[in-house]
Motif scaffolding. Structure first.
Motif, PDB file in Angstrom:
ATOM      1  N   VAL A 115     -26.849   4.966  13.089  1.00 52.45           N
ATOM      2  CA  VAL A 115     -26.494   5.683  11.870  1.00 52.45           C
ATOM      3  C   VAL A 115     -26.852   4.901  10.604  1.00 52.45           C
ATOM      4  N   GLY A 116     -26.506   5.474   9.459  1.00 49.35           N
ATOM      5  CA  GLY A 116     -26.838   4.892   8.172  1.00 49.35           C
ATOM      6  C   GLY A 116     -25.679   4.198   7.482  1.00 49.35           C
ATOM      7  N   ASP A 117     -24.516   4.202   8.110  1.00 45.24           N
ATOM      8  CA  ASP A 117     -23.346   3.530   7.536  1.00 45.24           C
ATOM      9  C   ASP A 117     -22.524   3.004   8.714  1.00 45.24           C
ATOM     10  N   ASP A 118     -21.209   3.014   8.632  1.00 42.85           N
ATOM     11  CA  ASP A 118     -20.412   2.467   9.719  1.00 42.85           C
ATOM     12  C   ASP A 118     -20.559   3.291  10.997  1.00 42.85           C
ATOM     13  N   GLY A 119     -20.568   2.609  12.143  1.00 34.46           N
ATOM     14  CA  GLY A 119     -20.763   3.284  13.419  1.00 34.46           C
ATOM     15  C   GLY A 119     -19.501   3.965  13.910  1.00 34.46           C
ATOM     16  N   ILE A 120     -18.538   3.174  14.379  1.00 34.22           N
ATOM     17  CA  ILE A 120     -17.235   3.674  14.844  1.00 34.22           C
ATOM     18  C   ILE A 120     -16.195   3.114  13.888  1.00 34.22           C
ATOM     19  N   CYS A 121     -15.538   3.984  13.142  1.00 28.08           N
ATOM     20  CA  CYS A 121     -14.672   3.516  12.050  1.00 28.08           C
ATOM     21  C   CYS A 121     -13.303   4.171  12.135  1.00 28.08           C
ATOM     22  N   LEU A 122     -12.249   3.353  11.991  1.00 31.39           N
ATOM     23  CA  LEU A 122     -10.880   3.852  11.946  1.00 31.39           C
ATOM     24  C   LEU A 122     -10.374   3.792  10.516  1.00 31.39           C
ATOM     25  N   LYS A 123      -9.740   4.885  10.087  1.00 35.00           N
ATOM     26  CA  LYS A 123      -9.233   4.995   8.721  1.00 35.00           C
ATOM     27  C   LYS A 123      -7.843   5.634   8.732  1.00 35.00           C
TER      28      LYS A 123
END
Length: 507
Positions: free
Chosen positions: A298-306
């Motif tokens: 991808v172009g930003d974070d892959g696997i992200c928790l928010k």
């Protein structure tokens, strides 16, 4: 006799329990999990199927199928749910709104291609970048649903390159010329926007969210700027994404928000490496989620928790908790596994295991800043392999300002000198009790970078059985109670470990 019956009953119960345990597909993933979490299962759907083509849709990539998707979903929902079969073909469409008890099933050779016509995507109330706001309607969406799935062997394409701005330095000459040939406007000679409204929205926004818009006219004037996430599922229960390719999203790719019981397995999530805000998966304020055997490029974070941002996130107060990530691969991306920076509601009880990050800007990325608040704790990470990491395999950055780690490096920004502490209150972010074990990184610029804040240092990080090959060593700033057991840093320049304003960094 009674005693014998009790014994037989006990044996039967044990056998039943053993049977159920052995038949659960991901039992091995739950073995030795350091927190309690229910088994996340795929939802069950009625054995009822309808075919998209039977509702007037034509899969030639040109005829709009929006009405056919809506009709097919309505018919299925009225009958109690089932499987909407999308056969081989290219199904060109506007937004698809899912309903409860619906499995959107893409057969092999099926492509759902979303129209780039902004007029098909009305403004809706939603959450983006952790803030309550408005965006264009997502290509695929569902809200307050129970039992919802996107499965199969096909692909979903958001036509995101028609929505996204582009920076010249991130692409080849050919891609740049092809893109700007569509027209558009420029913020600067190397920063292109597809529409004048997109540029206008950028000038009045804070981290992609417009500020101080009050009237409908004002919102409509920047509508083209309000790029949607491609798949938006809000407050849904029993969510299943399986097997499908999700690619080319206008903004984030997959965004489950405030969902419970989320199973994501064997999907491919793709965006160009230059896709602005082109995150793979942003799991926000969700509970009980299992992400397994999937790939992200991808172009930003892959696997992200928010879990929400600043006051909006704290007011929501929904922790992202009970999350298991196993067997996943991230290629390009700003981070392989990421927490933040929108973590104001907190993140806890997370396991990440058996993953590989191949060329991500950062491997394990924890980011936040003063003003966020929230507590990130009880995270266990093990069996991670990385290679070709341009910055660090593990980083904590409590001064996040919106740039990727590579962009910060290229800009020449310096690590702050001694920082004056602020009073601790609800806006103070906290990262503590995070365990990393069995990690190998072959090639990084710097081994580790922990950059905390004086009023709430990064606390209680355990690093065990770590092997890193890097140019520079490890650097710890405003960190405490850092335990390193069998950590092997093979750096070619400078000191192996540098500490500043730290307490209890144990080698």
């Amino acid at each position: 006799m009674t005693k014998q019956l009790y014994v037989i009953a006990a044996v039967c119960l044990w056998l039943l329990s053993a049977c159920q345990s052995s038949t659960y597909k991901y039992e091995a993933v739950y073995k030795d999990l350091p927190f309690d979490m229910p088994r996340v299962e795929a939802p069950k759907f009625p054995d009822r199927k309808v075919n998209l083509a039977d509702f007037g849709a034509v899969g030639n990539g040109e005829e709009l199928c929006t009405a056919a998707f809506a009709k097919a979903i309505d018919v299925l929902a009225e009958k109690g749910g089932g499987h909407l079969i999308v056969p081989a073909g290219v199904w060109f469409t506007g937004p698809i709104v899912l309903k409860s008890n619906i499995d959107l099933h893409l057969e092999k050779g099926a492509v759902i291609l979303f129209s780039p016509d902004v007029d098909l995507y009305p403004l809706v109330e939603t959450v983006f970048e952790g803030l309550d706001t408005r965006r264009c309607q997502s290509p695929v969406s569902g809200r307050n649903l129970e039992n919802v799935a996107i499965t199969g062997e096909g692909a979903i394409d958001g036509n995101g390159h028609y929505w996204r701005p582009l920076k010249r330095e991130k692409v080849t000459e050919g891609v740049w010329k092809q893109t700007i040939a569509r027209g558009g406007v420029y913020k600067r000679p190397t920063y292109w926007f597809p529409y004048p409204q997109t540029l206008k929205g950028d000038t009045i926004s804070n981290m992609n969210v417009p500020q101080n818009l009050k009237t409908e006219e004002e919102w409509q004037s920047v509508r083209h700027f309000l790029r949607p996430v491609m798949v938006s599922l809000i407050e849904c229960k029993n969510v299943w994404l399986q097997g499908v390719i999700f690619q080319n999203s206008p903004a984030w790719n997959l965004h489950p928000l405030m969902c419970e019981n989320v199973l994501i397995e064997e999907v491919q999530v793709r965006n160009p490496s230059y896709a602005q805000n082109g995150d793979g998966l942003d799991l926000e304020s969700c509970k009980n989620a299992l992400i397994v055997n999937s790939t992200f490029d991808v172009g930003d974070d892959g696997i992200c928790l928010k879990s929400g941002k600043d006051e909006d996130g704290r007011r929501r107060g929904r922790v992202c908790e009970n999350v298991v990530v196993d067997g996943c691969t991230v290629f390009k991306g700003h981070g392989g596994f990421v927490v933040g920076s929108e973590m104001s509601g907190g993140v806890r009880n997370v396991s990440v295991s058996n993953c590989q990050f191949l060329g991500t800007d950062v491997g394990l990325r924890f980011k936040s800043k003063r003003g966020r608040g929230g507590v990130v704790e009880n995270i266990w990470i093990r069996n991670i392999a990385m290679m070709d990491i341009p910055t660090e395999p593990i980083t904590f950055n409590l001064y996040y300002g919106g740039k990727s780690a590579v962009e910060v490096l290229e800009s020449g920004e310096k690590v702050p000198a001694k920082v004056e502490p602020l009073p601790v209150d609800e806006t103070t972010p906290c990262f503590r009790n995070i365990h990393v074990k069995n990690l190998v990184c072959a090639g990084a610029r710097r081994a580790l970078f922990f950059n905390g804040i004086p009023e709430m240092p990064i606390d209680g990080i355990v690093l065990e059985d770590i092997d890193i090959t890097s140019k520079l060593g490890a650097e710890f700033i405003y960190s405490k109670n850092i335990s390193m057991k069998n950590v092997n840093i093979r750096n070619t320049e400078g000191e192996k470990i540098v500490t500043r304003y730290c307490e209890g960094v144990e080698e």
